[in-house]
Motif scaffolding. Structure first.
Motif, mmCIF file in Angstrom:
data_model
loop_
_atom_site.group_PDB
_atom_site.id
_atom_site.type_symbol
_atom_site.label_atom_id
_atom_site.label_comp_id
_atom_site.label_asym_id
_atom_site.label_seq_id
_atom_site.Cartn_x
_atom_site.Cartn_y
_atom_site.Cartn_z
ATOM 1 N N ILE A 70 0.783 -1.235 0.000
ATOM 2 C CA ILE A 70 0.000 0.000 0.000
ATOM 3 C C ILE A 70 0.817 1.289 0.000
ATOM 4 O O ILE A 70 0.294 2.352 -0.267
ATOM 5 C CB ILE A 70 -0.983 0.032 1.194
ATOM 6 C CG1 ILE A 70 -0.237 -0.049 2.509
ATOM 7 C CG2 ILE A 70 -2.012 -1.065 1.078
ATOM 8 C CD1 ILE A 70 -1.143 0.080 3.719
ATOM 9 N N CYS A 71 2.132 1.182 0.285
ATOM 10 C CA CYS A 71 2.926 2.414 0.426
ATOM 11 C C CYS A 71 2.961 3.295 -0.824
ATOM 12 O O CYS A 71 2.843 4.512 -0.702
ATOM 13 C CB CYS A 71 4.339 2.089 0.868
ATOM 14 S SG CYS A 71 4.377 1.090 2.348
ATOM 15 N N PRO A 72 3.147 2.708 -2.027
ATOM 16 C CA PRO A 72 3.188 3.601 -3.193
ATOM 17 C C PRO A 72 1.906 4.419 -3.338
ATOM 18 O O PRO A 72 1.961 5.601 -3.681
ATOM 19 C CB PRO A 72 3.381 2.643 -4.367
ATOM 20 C CG PRO A 72 4.014 1.445 -3.776
ATOM 21 C CD PRO A 72 3.425 1.323 -2.399
ATOM 22 N N ILE A 73 0.760 3.800 -3.054
ATOM 23 C CA ILE A 73 -0.511 4.542 -3.131
ATOM 24 C C ILE A 73 -0.529 5.645 -2.086
ATOM 25 O O ILE A 73 -0.912 6.791 -2.362
ATOM 26 C CB ILE A 73 -1.719 3.617 -2.863
ATOM 27 C CG1 ILE A 73 -1.793 2.545 -3.930
ATOM 28 C CG2 ILE A 73 -3.010 4.419 -2.826
ATOM 29 C CD1 ILE A 73 -3.062 1.753 -3.869
ATOM 30 N N MET A 74 -0.068 5.287 -0.861
ATOM 31 C CA MET A 74 -0.050 6.283 0.211
ATOM 32 C C MET A 74 0.823 7.468 -0.167
ATOM 33 O O MET A 74 0.457 8.621 0.052
ATOM 34 C CB MET A 74 0.480 5.664 1.507
ATOM 35 C CG MET A 74 -0.478 4.676 2.149
ATOM 36 S SD MET A 74 0.330 3.724 3.448
ATOM 37 C CE MET A 74 0.686 5.012 4.652
ATOM 38 N N LYS A 75 1.981 7.163 -0.749
ATOM 39 C CA LYS A 75 2.893 8.247 -1.106
ATOM 40 C C LYS A 75 2.300 9.093 -2.229
ATOM 41 O O LYS A 75 2.469 10.308 -2.256
ATOM 42 C CB LYS A 75 4.260 7.682 -1.510
ATOM 43 C CG LYS A 75 5.049 7.151 -0.327
ATOM 44 C CD LYS A 75 5.515 8.272 0.597
ATOM 45 C CE LYS A 75 5.779 7.792 2.005
ATOM 46 N NZ LYS A 75 4.558 7.557 2.814
ATOM 47 N N LYS A 76 1.617 8.447 -3.142
ATOM 48 C CA LYS A 76 0.993 9.179 -4.240
ATOM 49 C C LYS A 76 -0.081 10.119 -3.692
ATOM 50 O O LYS A 76 -0.185 11.279 -4.100
ATOM 51 C CB LYS A 76 0.357 8.168 -5.205
ATOM 52 C CG LYS A 76 0.055 8.761 -6.564
ATOM 53 C CD LYS A 76 -0.542 7.707 -7.478
ATOM 54 C CE LYS A 76 -0.630 8.220 -8.891
ATOM 55 N NZ LYS A 76 0.496 7.861 -9.730
ATOM 56 N N GLN A 77 -0.860 9.609 -2.731
ATOM 57 C CA GLN A 77 -1.914 10.419 -2.126
ATOM 58 C C GLN A 77 -1.318 11.531 -1.261
ATOM 59 O O GLN A 77 -1.798 12.664 -1.270
ATOM 60 C CB GLN A 77 -2.853 9.536 -1.285
ATOM 61 C CG GLN A 77 -3.661 8.544 -2.102
ATOM 62 C CD GLN A 77 -4.552 9.236 -3.125
ATOM 63 O OE1 GLN A 77 -5.009 10.362 -2.939
ATOM 64 N NE2 GLN A 77 -4.784 8.570 -4.243
ATOM 65 N N ASN A 88 -1.126 -1.077 -7.312
ATOM 66 C CA ASN A 88 -0.661 -0.352 -6.122
ATOM 67 C C ASN A 88 0.580 0.480 -6.426
ATOM 68 O O ASN A 88 0.702 1.603 -5.959
ATOM 69 C CB ASN A 88 -0.342 -1.327 -4.995
ATOM 70 C CG ASN A 88 -1.586 -1.721 -4.238
ATOM 71 O OD1 ASN A 88 -2.649 -1.162 -4.462
ATOM 72 N ND2 ASN A 88 -1.459 -2.681 -3.354
ATOM 73 N N CYS A 89 1.494 -0.098 -7.176
ATOM 74 C CA CYS A 89 2.738 0.623 -7.463
ATOM 75 C C CYS A 89 2.653 1.395 -8.780
ATOM 76 O O CYS A 89 3.044 2.546 -8.850
ATOM 77 C CB CYS A 89 3.903 -0.357 -7.537
ATOM 78 S SG CYS A 89 4.259 -1.139 -5.956
ATOM 79 N N HIS A 90 2.174 0.746 -9.824
ATOM 80 C CA HIS A 90 2.223 1.381 -11.146
ATOM 81 C C HIS A 90 1.027 2.299 -11.398
ATOM 82 O O HIS A 90 0.967 2.942 -12.443
ATOM 83 C CB HIS A 90 2.347 0.327 -12.235
ATOM 84 C CG HIS A 90 3.692 -0.354 -12.247
ATOM 85 N ND1 HIS A 90 4.831 0.272 -12.685
ATOM 86 C CD2 HIS A 90 4.077 -1.581 -11.837
ATOM 87 C CE1 HIS A 90 5.869 -0.555 -12.556
ATOM 88 N NE2 HIS A 90 5.441 -1.683 -12.040
ATOM 89 N N SER A 91 0.079 2.317 -10.479
ATOM 90 C CA SER A 91 -1.107 3.178 -10.500
ATOM 91 C C SER A 91 -2.139 2.773 -11.558
ATOM 92 O O SER A 91 -1.818 2.070 -12.514
ATOM 93 C CB SER A 91 -0.740 4.658 -10.655
ATOM 94 O OG SER A 91 -0.830 5.062 -12.002
ATOM 95 N N ALA A 92 -3.364 3.223 -11.344
ATOM 96 C CA ALA A 92 -4.484 2.822 -12.204
ATOM 97 C C ALA A 92 -4.300 3.305 -13.638
ATOM 98 O O ALA A 92 -4.830 2.720 -14.568
ATOM 99 C CB ALA A 92 -5.792 3.359 -11.634
ATOM 100 N N THR A 93 -3.518 4.374 -13.814
ATOM 101 C CA THR A 93 -3.323 4.905 -15.159
ATOM 102 C C THR A 93 -1.964 4.515 -15.740
ATOM 103 O O THR A 93 -1.563 5.019 -16.777
ATOM 104 C CB THR A 93 -3.431 6.444 -15.141
ATOM 105 O OG1 THR A 93 -2.536 6.939 -14.138
ATOM 106 C CG2 THR A 93 -4.832 6.901 -14.833
#
Lengths: 216, 141
Positions: free
Chosen positions: A88-95, B47-52
């Motif tokens: 979940i960390c990459p999503i958290m960092k993106k947010q 999660n890492c490469h994102s939905a887009t």
């Protein structure tokens, strides 16, 4: 008769509209609280003592000590992560980046990301991570600290339960929450850092919190 | 005269169905792979490469480099299956972060996943068949 009807319908409409536009002016205060007696101008009054984030001292990505004094007169968002985390960390960092971009350069706002994997995440690793993320080390601190201390801080103070779980990819599962802390070190919001809508709410709430200090 | 018209119409419809049947076997497979691949992407990659498919800053590479995907088509199943330990260059940008392996994905999953990735985010490279995946997996370094 028709005039009366017009007035009534106007009143009803006005009530509906005004009830919709009233926004909450203050965020709730989370955590334990207790009533204390204290003396003000020689008179005994009852006051509320709120739970606050206790003192801490960690090194950031520039090897500078960050403690409560570094956060005087600041509101901040804290989270717990580790750089090698694939879940979940990459999503958290993106947010978190969304919130950072919104408040970039605001001297009243800081961001704290505590690593929960100090074995891998040395200060050099954190520095590299923050550089690659493209953020300013003076506003977004990546904090390095003893594992036990960080876990305890997360669990007991930030309500964010972090614990080790070998079965999951990445080794450590954590709750992924963003905690919004006010200038008095009280927790004023908790948001799921993997949920875009909740983070949007947090970005709005940060402004509400800043406004509280503007009014005074 | 009227009967002749109906006959032509009928013949045309039969012909259209026949042609369609030949085309669809391949395209049905593609559609199925793509749809399943989208689900696999969601649970294993997003999660890492994102939905887009944009990745994350300079930490996690985007999946939008069509030239890379074409040039290294044979290595894609290896990358997904075994991860990356050192670095990768995408859009002339070097990414150093480790990509985890996905040992639980079977060849058919890789085929679906890569069909989805190589046909999303601005890429359009057609079906990535399981037979092709199996071949390439033998040559992973």
């Amino acid at each position: 008769m028709t005039n009366k009807l017009k007035i009534y319908s106007f009143l009803i409409l006005a009530t509906i509209v005004s009830s919709c536009t009233s926004t909450p002016q203050k965020l709730p205060i989370y955590g334990e609280r207790e009533a204390i007696k204290k003396m003000v101008n020689g008179v005994e009054v009852i006051d509320t003592l709120y739970q606050t984030i206790p003192k801490f001292s960690f090194l950031n990505q520039d090897s500078i000590i960050i403690n409560q004094d570094s956060l005087n007169n600041k509101i901040y968002v804290a989270d717990f992560f580790f750089t090698s985390c694939p879940s979940i960390c990459p999503i958290m960092k993106k947010q978190m980046l969304r919130a950072y971009d919104k408040y970039k350069g605001n001297t009243e706002v800081k961001f704290l990301s505590h690593t929960i994997d100090p074995k891998h995440d040395s200060i050099a690793v954190l520095k590299n991570f923050s550089n690659k993320l493209g953020v300013n080390a003076k506003q977004w601190y990546f904090l390095y600290g003893d594992k036990e201390t960080v876990y305890n801080l997360a669990k007991n103070s930030y309500m964010s339960s972090t614990f080790e779980d070998r079965a999951s990819p990445g080794g450590i599962v954590h709750s992924g929450y963003f905690l919004l802390v006010d200038k008095n070190k009280r927790i004023r919001g908790a948001y799921d850092g993997t949920n875009e809508a909740q983070v949007t709410q947090m970005i709005d709430d940060m402004q509400v919190l800043l406004n509280e200090y503007q009014a005074k | 005269m009227r009967n002749l018209f109906f006959f032509y119409c009928f013949a045309l419809i039969v012909l259209a169905i026949a042609v369609n049947a030949c085309v669809t076997e391949q395209s049905v497979k593609y559609t199925r792979y793509f749809a399943d691949g989208a689900q696999l992407y969601k649970s294993h990659c997003q999660n890492c490469h994102s939905a887009t498919g944009q990745g994350l800053a300079q930490l996690i590479p985007p999946l939008t480099d069509t030239l890379f995907l074409r040039k290294y088509r044979a290595q894609l199943p290896c990358i997904v299956q075994y991860g990356i330990a050192d670095s990768i260059t995408i859009h002339q940008q070097v990414y150093h972060f480790k990509m985890p392996a996905n040992p639980k994905l079977a060849a058919i999953d890789l085929a679906k996943l890569l069909t989805f990735v190589t046909n999303s985010f601005g890429n359009k490279q057609g079906l990535y068949d399981i037979s092709e995946i199996e071949n390439h997996l033998k040559n992973c370094r």
